[in-house]
Design a protein around this motif. Structure first.
Motif, PDB file in Angstrom:
ATOM      1  N   GLU A  68      -5.505  -7.151 -17.888  1.00 59.01           N
ATOM      2  CA  GLU A  68      -4.301  -7.961 -18.115  1.00 59.01           C
ATOM      3  C   GLU A  68      -3.078  -7.273 -17.521  1.00 59.01           C
ATOM      4  OE1 GLU A  68      -3.592  -9.249 -22.072  1.00 59.01           O
ATOM      5  OE2 GLU A  68      -5.622 -10.040 -22.365  1.00 59.01           O
ATOM      6  N   ILE A  69      -3.049  -5.950 -17.655  1.00 58.81           N
ATOM      7  CA  ILE A  69      -1.970  -5.173 -17.043  1.00 58.81           C
ATOM      8  C   ILE A  69      -2.615  -4.224 -16.026  1.00 58.81           C
ATOM      9  CG2 ILE A  69      -0.129  -3.494 -17.400  1.00 58.81           C
ATOM     10  CD1 ILE A  69       0.213  -4.637 -20.215  1.00 58.81           C
ATOM     11  N   GLY A  70      -2.367  -4.477 -14.763  1.00 60.53           N
ATOM     12  CA  GLY A  70      -2.968  -3.665 -13.707  1.00 60.53           C
ATOM     13  C   GLY A  70      -2.040  -2.553 -13.252  1.00 60.53           C
ATOM     14  N   ILE A  71      -2.615  -1.397 -12.925  1.00 60.38           N
ATOM     15  CA  ILE A  71      -1.845  -0.249 -12.480  1.00 60.38           C
ATOM     16  C   ILE A  71      -2.405   0.263 -11.152  1.00 60.38           C
ATOM     17  CG2 ILE A  71      -1.163   2.143 -12.995  1.00 60.38           C
ATOM     18  CD1 ILE A  71      -1.520   1.432 -15.977  1.00 60.38           C
ATOM     19  N   VAL A  72      -1.515   0.483 -10.186  1.00 60.71           N
ATOM     20  CA  VAL A  72      -1.878   1.150  -8.928  1.00 60.71           C
ATOM     21  C   VAL A  72      -0.863   2.275  -8.718  1.00 60.71           C
ATOM     22  CG1 VAL A  72      -2.289   0.910  -6.461  1.00 60.71           C
ATOM     23  CG2 VAL A  72      -2.721  -1.030  -7.976  1.00 60.71           C
ATOM     24  N   GLU A  73      -1.357   3.515  -8.654  1.00 62.67           N
ATOM     25  CA  GLU A  73      -0.464   4.672  -8.532  1.00 62.67           C
ATOM     26  C   GLU A  73      -0.796   5.472  -7.275  1.00 62.67           C
ATOM     27  OE1 GLU A  73       0.512   5.588 -13.233  1.00 62.67           O
ATOM     28  OE2 GLU A  73      -1.020   6.786 -12.207  1.00 62.67           O
ATOM     29  N   VAL A  74       0.244   5.708  -6.472  1.00 60.29           N
ATOM     30  CA  VAL A  74       0.098   6.520  -5.261  1.00 60.29           C
ATOM     31  C   VAL A  74       0.709   7.882  -5.540  1.00 60.29           C
ATOM     32  CG1 VAL A  74       0.635   6.726  -2.804  1.00 60.29           C
ATOM     33  CG2 VAL A  74       0.268   4.457  -3.820  1.00 60.29           C
ATOM     34  N   ASP A  75      -0.076   8.941  -5.354  1.00 57.00           N
ATOM     35  CA  ASP A  75       0.402  10.301  -5.631  1.00 57.00           C
ATOM     36  C   ASP A  75       0.194  11.184  -4.406  1.00 57.00           C
ATOM     37  OD1 ASP A  75       1.567  12.309  -7.040  1.00 57.00           O
ATOM     38  OD2 ASP A  75       0.043  12.433  -8.612  1.00 57.00           O
ATOM     39  N   TYR A  76       0.873  12.344  -4.415  1.00 56.53           N
ATOM     40  CA  TYR A  76       0.823  13.233  -3.248  1.00 56.53           C
ATOM     41  C   TYR A  76       0.826  14.692  -3.687  1.00 56.53           C
ATOM     42  CZ  TYR A  76       2.628  15.950   0.704  1.00 56.53           C
ATOM     43  OH  TYR A  76       2.803  16.900   1.677  1.00 56.53           O
ATOM     44  N   LYS A  77       0.050  15.498  -2.961  1.00 50.24           N
ATOM     45  CA  LYS A  77       0.022  16.938  -3.202  1.00 50.24           C
ATOM     46  C   LYS A  77      -0.037  17.644  -1.853  1.00 50.24           C
ATOM     47  CE  LYS A  77      -3.675  19.110  -4.861  1.00 50.24           C
ATOM     48  NZ  LYS A  77      -4.727  19.559  -5.793  1.00 50.24           N
ATOM     49  N   GLU A  78       0.821  18.646  -1.675  1.00 45.53           N
ATOM     50  CA  GLU A  78       0.874  19.352  -0.394  1.00 45.53           C
ATOM     51  C   GLU A  78      -0.045  20.564  -0.412  1.00 45.53           C
ATOM     52  OE1 GLU A  78       4.159  20.916   2.868  1.00 45.53           O
ATOM     53  OE2 GLU A  78       4.783  20.479   0.813  1.00 45.53           O
ATOM     54  N   ASP A  79      -0.748  20.760   0.715  1.00 47.79           N
ATOM     55  CA  ASP A  79      -1.617  21.919   0.904  1.00 47.79           C
ATOM     56  C   ASP A  79      -1.107  22.671   2.131  1.00 47.79           C
ATOM     57  OD1 ASP A  79      -4.561  22.936   2.158  1.00 47.79           O
ATOM     58  OD2 ASP A  79      -4.282  23.169   0.005  1.00 47.79           O
ATOM     59  N   THR A  80      -1.625  23.870   2.375  1.00 44.22           N
ATOM     60  CA  THR A  80      -1.140  24.663   3.509  1.00 44.22           C
ATOM     61  C   THR A  80      -1.434  23.999   4.852  1.00 44.22           C
ATOM     62  OG1 THR A  80      -3.179  25.938   3.378  1.00 44.22           O
ATOM     63  CG2 THR A  80      -1.225  26.886   2.339  1.00 44.22           C
ATOM     64  N   THR A  81      -2.600  23.383   4.965  1.00 48.15           N
ATOM     65  CA  THR A  81      -2.984  22.780   6.251  1.00 48.15           C
ATOM     66  C   THR A  81      -3.140  21.261   6.190  1.00 48.15           C
ATOM     67  OG1 THR A  81      -5.312  23.249   5.743  1.00 48.15           O
ATOM     68  CG2 THR A  81      -4.140  24.856   7.107  1.00 48.15           C
ATOM     69  N   PHE A  82      -3.111  20.687   4.968  1.00 46.83           N
ATOM     70  CA  PHE A  82      -3.342  19.249   4.824  1.00 46.83           C
ATOM     71  C   PHE A  82      -2.309  18.610   3.904  1.00 46.83           C
ATOM     72  CE2 PHE A  82      -7.527  20.762   6.068  1.00 46.83           C
ATOM     73  CZ  PHE A  82      -7.982  19.771   6.922  1.00 46.83           C
ATOM     74  N   HIS A  83      -2.081  17.320   4.131  1.00 46.53           N
ATOM     75  CA  HIS A  83      -1.397  16.467   3.157  1.00 46.53           C
ATOM     76  C   HIS A  83      -2.503  15.797   2.338  1.00 46.53           C
ATOM     77  CE1 HIS A  83       2.454  16.851   5.209  1.00 46.53           C
ATOM     78  NE2 HIS A  83       1.873  16.501   6.348  1.00 46.53           N
ATOM     79  N   GLN A  84      -2.419  15.869   1.018  1.00 45.88           N
ATOM     80  CA  GLN A  84      -3.431  15.209   0.178  1.00 45.88           C
ATOM     81  C   GLN A  84      -2.789  14.070  -0.608  1.00 45.88           C
ATOM     82  OE1 GLN A  84      -6.316  17.570  -2.137  1.00 45.88           O
ATOM     83  NE2 GLN A  84      -5.912  16.208  -3.859  1.00 45.88           N
ATOM     84  N   PHE A  85      -3.436  12.907  -0.538  1.00 47.83           N
ATOM     85  CA  PHE A  85      -2.939  11.712  -1.228  1.00 47.83           C
ATOM     86  C   PHE A  85      -3.995  11.206  -2.207  1.00 47.83           C
ATOM     87  CE2 PHE A  85      -1.230  11.948   3.038  1.00 47.83           C
ATOM     88  CZ  PHE A  85       0.119  11.750   2.869  1.00 47.83           C
ATOM     89  N   SER A  86      -3.532  10.450  -3.184  1.00 50.81           N
ATOM     90  CA  SER A  86      -4.473   9.777  -4.083  1.00 50.81           C
ATOM     91  C   SER A  86      -3.931   8.392  -4.415  1.00 50.81           C
ATOM     92  CB  SER A  86      -4.689  10.584  -5.362  1.00 50.81           C
ATOM     93  OG  SER A  86      -3.505  10.658  -6.127  1.00 50.81           O
ATOM     94  N   ILE A  87      -4.833   7.451  -4.586  1.00 52.56           N
ATOM     95  CA  ILE A  87      -4.490   6.081  -5.016  1.00 52.56           C
ATOM     96  C   ILE A  87      -5.362   5.754  -6.218  1.00 52.56           C
ATOM     97  CG2 ILE A  87      -4.482   3.626  -4.437  1.00 52.56           C
ATOM     98  CD1 ILE A  87      -4.166   6.128  -1.665  1.00 52.56           C
ATOM     99  N   ARG A  88      -4.747   5.640  -7.366  1.00 55.60           N
ATOM    100  CA  ARG A  88      -5.484   5.392  -8.615  1.00 55.60           C
ATOM    101  C   ARG A  88      -5.243   3.976  -9.101  1.00 55.60           C
ATOM    102  NH1 ARG A  88      -5.214   5.403 -14.230  1.00 55.60           N
ATOM    103  NH2 ARG A  88      -2.926   5.391 -14.232  1.00 55.60           N
ATOM    104  N   ASP A  89      -6.315   3.341  -9.607  1.00 57.57           N
ATOM    105  CA  ASP A  89      -6.168   2.021 -10.214  1.00 57.57           C
ATOM    106  C   ASP A  89      -6.975   1.966 -11.507  1.00 57.57           C
ATOM    107  OD1 ASP A  89      -8.918   0.816  -9.884  1.00 57.57           O
ATOM    108  OD2 ASP A  89      -8.474   1.133  -7.766  1.00 57.57           O
ATOM    109  N   ASN A  90      -6.733   0.957 -12.305  1.00 57.00           N
ATOM    110  CA  ASN A  90      -7.486   0.788 -13.562  1.00 57.00           C
ATOM    111  C   ASN A  90      -8.356  -0.473 -13.488  1.00 57.00           C
ATOM    112  OD1 ASN A  90      -5.380  -1.064 -13.640  1.00 57.00           O
ATOM    113  ND2 ASN A  90      -5.101  -0.899 -15.856  1.00 57.00           N
ATOM    114  N   GLY A  91      -8.918  -0.715 -12.294  1.00 57.54           N
ATOM    115  CA  GLY A  91      -9.695  -1.928 -12.059  1.00 57.54           C
ATOM    116  C   GLY A  91     -11.150  -1.835 -12.488  1.00 57.54           C
ATOM    117  N   ILE A  92     -12.028  -2.526 -11.776  1.00 60.99           N
ATOM    118  CA  ILE A  92     -13.422  -2.681 -12.209  1.00 60.99           C
ATOM    119  C   ILE A  92     -14.251  -1.411 -12.040  1.00 60.99           C
ATOM    120  CG2 ILE A  92     -13.400  -5.158 -11.724  1.00 60.99           C
ATOM    121  CD1 ILE A  92     -14.906  -4.565  -9.136  1.00 60.99           C
TER     122      ILE A  92
END
Length: 318
Positions: free
Chosen positions: A233-257
């Motif tokens: 009923e209430i959907g969530i999509v969250e984009v997050d970021y974490k920096e590493d020495t050689t990489f950019h790290q991203f995450s996309i979280r949802d509360n779906g199926i």
């Protein structure tokens, strides 16, 4: 290495026998370095006694007598012909592969256009038949016409997705600075986001080097899937970021199926769709993976059925 006997070489000047074309200039430049008391290492193209082309790696340094006077040079010559030929062969293969990819990309565009044209003609024809016979068809016939139109839309989307997939793994534009905060802001305006779903960016995102369109494709596929497969009923999509020495790290979280663990690798294969929806061709995550591979990154996920999914991916810093 040279094909010459010792007696044929003693008393001769090496450059007179082995240096030719651009090699003469190389030898002269390297000799000047050694006269300035500089050791040197360089590749040298030559020919043996039989006239075969050879490649040598020369490591040379000034040679001194007991009084510290420079009396010449001392050098080690290694035959790197096999290695060099493999290197040249690899470069040639890469050039041919690049040309082949360009031809395939052009072919995909042509095929896409040629396939879409008859689909649009069929769609127009169905529309005309319905308009010309309004009120004459029974409910079942109208449902069949609707099914034909839906199938045509699905086929057109499939063709577009195949074209998108064919170009996802190659970069046709010059790299530019891409502010991912602007990319996400633009996507939130472009995408249809239902009122019951919130798309949030938790941290300030970096500016990365690359193709702006491909980064938009990347995040659009993730967010579109999260919206598409939301069953709450209430959907969530969250984009997050974490920096590493050689990489950019991203995450996309949802509360779906969510996704069962046994499918975690399979979902990145082309035409794999776990939920047989009319608006899903099973290419989206394959495109995502190709774009991430292009940026020398990795992708993985954590997910539980009915609880949601978190996709993680990295992009190599440049």
């Amino acid at each position: 290495m040279s094909g010459y006997a010792k007696d044929e070489l003693i008393g001769k000047v090496g450059r007179d026998i082995f240096a030719f074309d651009e090699g003469l200039e190389v030898v002269r430049n390297q000799k000047e370095k050694r006269l300035k008391v500089e050791p040197s290492s360089f590749e040298f193209k030559t020919k043996n006694k039989s006239g075969e082309t050879k490649y040598w790696l020369v490591s040379a340094a000034p040679n001194y007598n007991l009084f510290g006077k420079n009396i010449g040079s001392i050098a080690l010559n290694l035959d790197i012909t096999k290695f060099k030929r493999l290197q040249l062969q690899k470069e040639q293969i890469l050039k041919e592969l690049e040309k082949s990819n360009e031809h395939l990309h052009e072919y995909a565009h042509i095929v896409s256009h040629d396939l879409k044209s008859p689909l649009r003609s069929i769609e127009a024809l169905v529309s005309w038949i319905k308009a010309d016979n309004e009120g004459k068809f029974d409910e079942m016939t109208l449902q069949n016409f609707d099914l034909v139109e839906t199938t045509l839309e699905t086929m057109e989307k499939l063709i577009s997705d195949v074209l998108e997939y064919s170009s996802a793994g190659s970069s046709s534009q010059e790299d530019e600075d891409v502010d991912l905060n602007n990319t996400l802001s633009d996507l939130k305006k472009i995408l249809f986001i239902p009122e019951n779903i919130a798309v949030n960016v938790l941290k300030t995102l970096p500016i990365v080097k690359g193709d702006k369109t491909k980064f938009q494709q990347l995040f659009q596929n993730f967010i579109s899937n999260a919206i598409k497969f939301c069953d709450k009923e209430i959907g969530i999509v969250e984009v997050d970021y974490k920096e590493d020495t050689t990489f950019h790290q991203f995450s996309i979280r949802d509360n779906g199926i969510g996704i069962e663990k046994k499918y975690h690798d399979k979902i990145f294969e082309v035409f794999t769709s776990l939920n047989k929806r009319e608006d899903s061709t099973g290419i989206g995550l394959s495109i995502v993976k190709k774009i991430i591979d292009l940026h020398e990154g990795a992708i993985w996920l954590e997910s539980e059925p009915n609880k949601g999914t978190t996709f993680y991916f990295t992009i190599k810093k440049t």
